[in-house]
Motif scaffolding. Structure first.
Motif, PDB file in Angstrom:
ATOM      1  N   ILE A 152       0.817  -1.217   0.000  1.00  0.00           N
ATOM      2  CA  ILE A 152       0.000   0.000   0.000  1.00  0.00           C
ATOM      3  C   ILE A 152       0.854   1.273   0.000  1.00  0.00           C
ATOM      4  N   ASP A 153       2.123   1.161   0.339  1.00  0.00           N
ATOM      5  CA  ASP A 153       3.002   2.327   0.329  1.00  0.00           C
ATOM      6  C   ASP A 153       3.464   2.719  -1.075  1.00  0.00           C
ATOM      7  N   PHE A 154       3.218   1.854  -2.059  1.00  0.00           N
ATOM      8  CA  PHE A 154       3.600   2.183  -3.428  1.00  0.00           C
ATOM      9  C   PHE A 154       2.567   3.132  -4.044  1.00  0.00           C
ATOM     10  N   LYS A 155       3.064   4.191  -4.687  1.00  0.00           N
ATOM     11  CA  LYS A 155       2.182   5.204  -5.270  1.00  0.00           C
ATOM     12  C   LYS A 155       1.246   4.611  -6.328  1.00  0.00           C
ATOM     13  N   THR A 156       1.719   3.653  -7.106  1.00  0.00           N
ATOM     14  CA  THR A 156       0.852   3.085  -8.137  1.00  0.00           C
ATOM     15  C   THR A 156      -0.319   2.320  -7.500  1.00  0.00           C
ATOM     16  N   GLN A 157      -0.066   1.648  -6.389  1.00  0.00           N
ATOM     17  CA  GLN A 157      -1.148   0.944  -5.701  1.00  0.00           C
ATOM     18  C   GLN A 157      -2.146   1.941  -5.114  1.00  0.00           C
ATOM     19  N   GLN A 158      -1.644   3.017  -4.550  1.00  0.00           N
ATOM     20  CA  GLN A 158      -2.519   4.055  -4.004  1.00  0.00           C
ATOM     21  C   GLN A 158      -3.354   4.704  -5.098  1.00  0.00           C
ATOM     22  N   SER A 159      -2.735   4.939  -6.257  1.00  0.00           N
ATOM     23  CA  SER A 159      -3.467   5.587  -7.353  1.00  0.00           C
ATOM     24  C   SER A 159      -4.560   4.687  -7.907  1.00  0.00           C
ATOM     25  N   ARG A 160      -4.448   3.380  -7.691  1.00  0.00           N
ATOM     26  CA  ARG A 160      -5.506   2.464  -8.126  1.00  0.00           C
ATOM     27  C   ARG A 160      -6.582   2.292  -7.059  1.00  0.00           C
ATOM     28  N   LEU A 161      -6.175   2.214  -5.798  1.00  0.00           N
ATOM     29  CA  LEU A 161      -7.127   1.885  -4.740  1.00  0.00           C
ATOM     30  C   LEU A 161      -7.879   3.090  -4.191  1.00  0.00           C
ATOM     31  N   PHE A 162      -7.214   4.196  -4.002  1.00  0.00           N
ATOM     32  CA  PHE A 162      -7.856   5.325  -3.328  1.00  0.00           C
ATOM     33  C   PHE A 162      -9.033   5.932  -4.101  1.00  0.00           C
ATOM     34  N   PRO A 163      -8.954   6.061  -5.442  1.00  0.00           N
ATOM     35  CA  PRO A 163     -10.153   6.528  -6.158  1.00  0.00           C
ATOM     36  C   PRO A 163     -11.332   5.554  -6.008  1.00  0.00           C
ATOM     37  N   LEU A 164     -11.055   4.258  -5.978  1.00  0.00           N
ATOM     38  CA  LEU A 164     -12.126   3.280  -5.767  1.00  0.00           C
ATOM     39  C   LEU A 164     -12.698   3.394  -4.358  1.00  0.00           C
ATOM     40  N   LEU A 165     -11.840   3.651  -3.392  1.00  0.00           N
ATOM     41  CA  LEU A 165     -12.293   3.841  -2.020  1.00  0.00           C
ATOM     42  C   LEU A 165     -13.186   5.085  -1.927  1.00  0.00           C
ATOM     43  N   ALA A 166     -12.778   6.158  -2.589  1.00  0.00           N
ATOM     44  CA  ALA A 166     -13.593   7.378  -2.602  1.00  0.00           C
ATOM     45  C   ALA A 166     -14.925   7.133  -3.306  1.00  0.00           C
ATOM     46  N   SER A 167     -14.903   6.379  -4.396  1.00  0.00           N
ATOM     47  CA  SER A 167     -16.145   6.051  -5.107  1.00  0.00           C
ATOM     48  C   SER A 167     -17.078   5.229  -4.236  1.00  0.00           C
ATOM     49  N   ALA A 168     -16.525   4.303  -3.463  1.00  0.00           N
ATOM     50  CA  ALA A 168     -17.357   3.491  -2.570  1.00  0.00           C
ATOM     51  C   ALA A 168     -18.073   4.372  -1.554  1.00  0.00           C
ATOM     52  N   TYR A 169     -17.363   5.333  -0.985  1.00  0.00           N
ATOM     53  CA  TYR A 169     -18.004   6.266  -0.054  1.00  0.00           C
ATOM     54  C   TYR A 169     -19.047   7.118  -0.767  1.00  0.00           C
ATOM     55  N   ALA A 170     -18.706   7.598  -1.970  1.00  0.00           N
ATOM     56  CA  ALA A 170     -19.654   8.437  -2.716  1.00  0.00           C
ATOM     57  C   ALA A 170     -20.928   7.660  -3.035  1.00  0.00           C
ATOM     58  N   PHE A 171     -20.780   6.416  -3.486  1.00  0.00           N
ATOM     59  CA  PHE A 171     -21.957   5.590  -3.770  1.00  0.00           C
ATOM     60  C   PHE A 171     -22.785   5.378  -2.512  1.00  0.00           C
ATOM     61  N   ARG A 172     -22.112   5.165  -1.394  1.00  0.00           N
ATOM     62  CA  ARG A 172     -22.840   4.944  -0.139  1.00  0.00           C
ATOM     63  C   ARG A 172     -23.639   6.179   0.235  1.00  0.00           C
ATOM     64  N   PHE A 173     -23.012   7.359   0.152  1.00  0.00           N
ATOM     65  CA  PHE A 173     -23.710   8.601   0.502  1.00  0.00           C
ATOM     66  C   PHE A 173     -24.869   8.879  -0.449  1.00  0.00           C
ATOM     67  N   VAL A 174     -24.635   8.681  -1.746  1.00  0.00           N
ATOM     68  CA  VAL A 174     -25.691   8.916  -2.731  1.00  0.00           C
ATOM     69  C   VAL A 174     -26.830   7.917  -2.534  1.00  0.00           C
ATOM     70  N   GLY A 175     -26.494   6.643  -2.265  1.00  0.00           N
ATOM     71  CA  GLY A 175     -27.539   5.639  -2.015  1.00  0.00           C
ATOM     72  C   GLY A 175     -28.380   5.975  -0.806  1.00  0.00           C
ATOM     73  N   ASN A 176     -27.725   6.422   0.267  1.00  0.00           N
ATOM     74  CA  ASN A 176     -28.478   6.820   1.466  1.00  0.00           C
ATOM     75  C   ASN A 176     -29.327   8.058   1.202  1.00  0.00           C
ATOM     76  N   TRP A 177     -28.783   9.016   0.437  1.00  0.00           N
ATOM     77  CA  TRP A 177     -29.549  10.213   0.109  1.00  0.00           C
ATOM     78  C   TRP A 177     -30.766   9.862  -0.730  1.00  0.00           C
ATOM     79  N   LEU A 178     -30.583   8.972  -1.740  1.00  0.00           N
ATOM     80  CA  LEU A 178     -31.714   8.562  -2.579  1.00  0.00           C
ATOM     81  C   LEU A 178     -32.782   7.845  -1.761  1.00  0.00           C
ATOM     82  N   LYS A 179     -32.340   7.039  -0.811  1.00  0.00           N
ATOM     83  CA  LYS A 179     -33.302   6.334   0.034  1.00  0.00           C
ATOM     84  C   LYS A 179     -34.082   7.334   0.882  1.00  0.00           C
ATOM     85  N   TRP A 180     -33.384   8.328   1.425  1.00  0.00           N
ATOM     86  CA  TRP A 180     -34.049   9.366   2.207  1.00  0.00           C
ATOM     87  C   TRP A 180     -35.020  10.142   1.330  1.00  0.00           C
ATOM     88  N   LEU A 181     -34.570  10.466   0.115  1.00  0.00           N
ATOM     89  CA  LEU A 181     -35.378  11.266  -0.805  1.00  0.00           C
ATOM     90  C   LEU A 181     -36.656  10.545  -1.175  1.00  0.00           C
TER      91      LEU A 181
END
Length: 181
Positions: A152-181
């Motif tokens: 995980i300390d390698f920049k190439t691994q971080q550049s692959r994983l961290f955007p996916l991690l951010a997307s997972a959070y974004a999907f979770r927030f959007v899914g919860n917002w849609l459910k609330w809506l």
């Protein structure tokens, strides 16, 4: 009209088509469309069906009957209409229910919210496994004789994983917002 479908619809599909009776157009309604004759299994007149061919990826979905459908002046019988919210009588008269049109789209919105929530869960699990593995896995010898470097300390691994991690959070927030809506 040409359409693509997912799943195993070899003999019948649910389609959404314009309801026209006695020259009056009542908009898009759901129908169960019989694709093939039950006698000889050939497509019915005006219907062309086919498999879309090889799918991308590892071939796991090549066993699915994902296909293409082409309709050319196909008349769908009245008894194949999904008539929960609106009906057509045997005489061809259109009867609309008292349910507000906004509620008709409730199921569609619910399904899309469920897709976002399911994608969030699947992506979250996959990213969690990848991040944990990358944090525990060590690779390539150390320069000074110490422990090997965490993946995980390698920049190439971080550049692959961290955007996916951010997307997972974004999907979770959007899914919860849609459910609330």
């Amino acid at each position: 009209m040409v359409a693509w479908w997912l799943g195993e619809g070899l003999y019948a599909l649910v389609v959404f088509a314009r309801l026209i009776t006695y020259g009056q157009d009542y908009g898009v309604h759901g129908f169960i469309l019989q694709l093939r004759s039950l006698d000889d299994h050939l497509p019915l007149p005006g219907i062309t069906v086919g498999d879309i061919g090889t799918k991308f990826g590892n071939g796991a979905y090549n066993t699915m009957d994902n296909g293409v459908l082409q309709l050319d002046h196909v008349r769908i019988p009245r008894d194949q209409m999904l008539m929960r919210l609106s009906q057509v009588t045997r005489e061809g008269k259109y009867i609309h229910s008292d349910v507000p049109r906004q509620l008709v789209y409730g199921t569609m919105i619910f399904v899309r919210q469920t897709i976002v929530a399911d994608a969030s869960r699947a992506l979250s699990r996959a990213v969690c496994i990848a991040v944990r593995y990358s944090a525990v896995r060590r690779q390539f010898g150390s320069q000074d004789g110490g422990p090997e470097t965490q993946v995980i300390d390698f920049k190439t691994q971080q550049s692959r994983l961290f955007p996916l991690l951010a997307s997972a959070y974004a999907f979770r927030f959007v899914g919860n917002w849609l459910k609330w809506l």
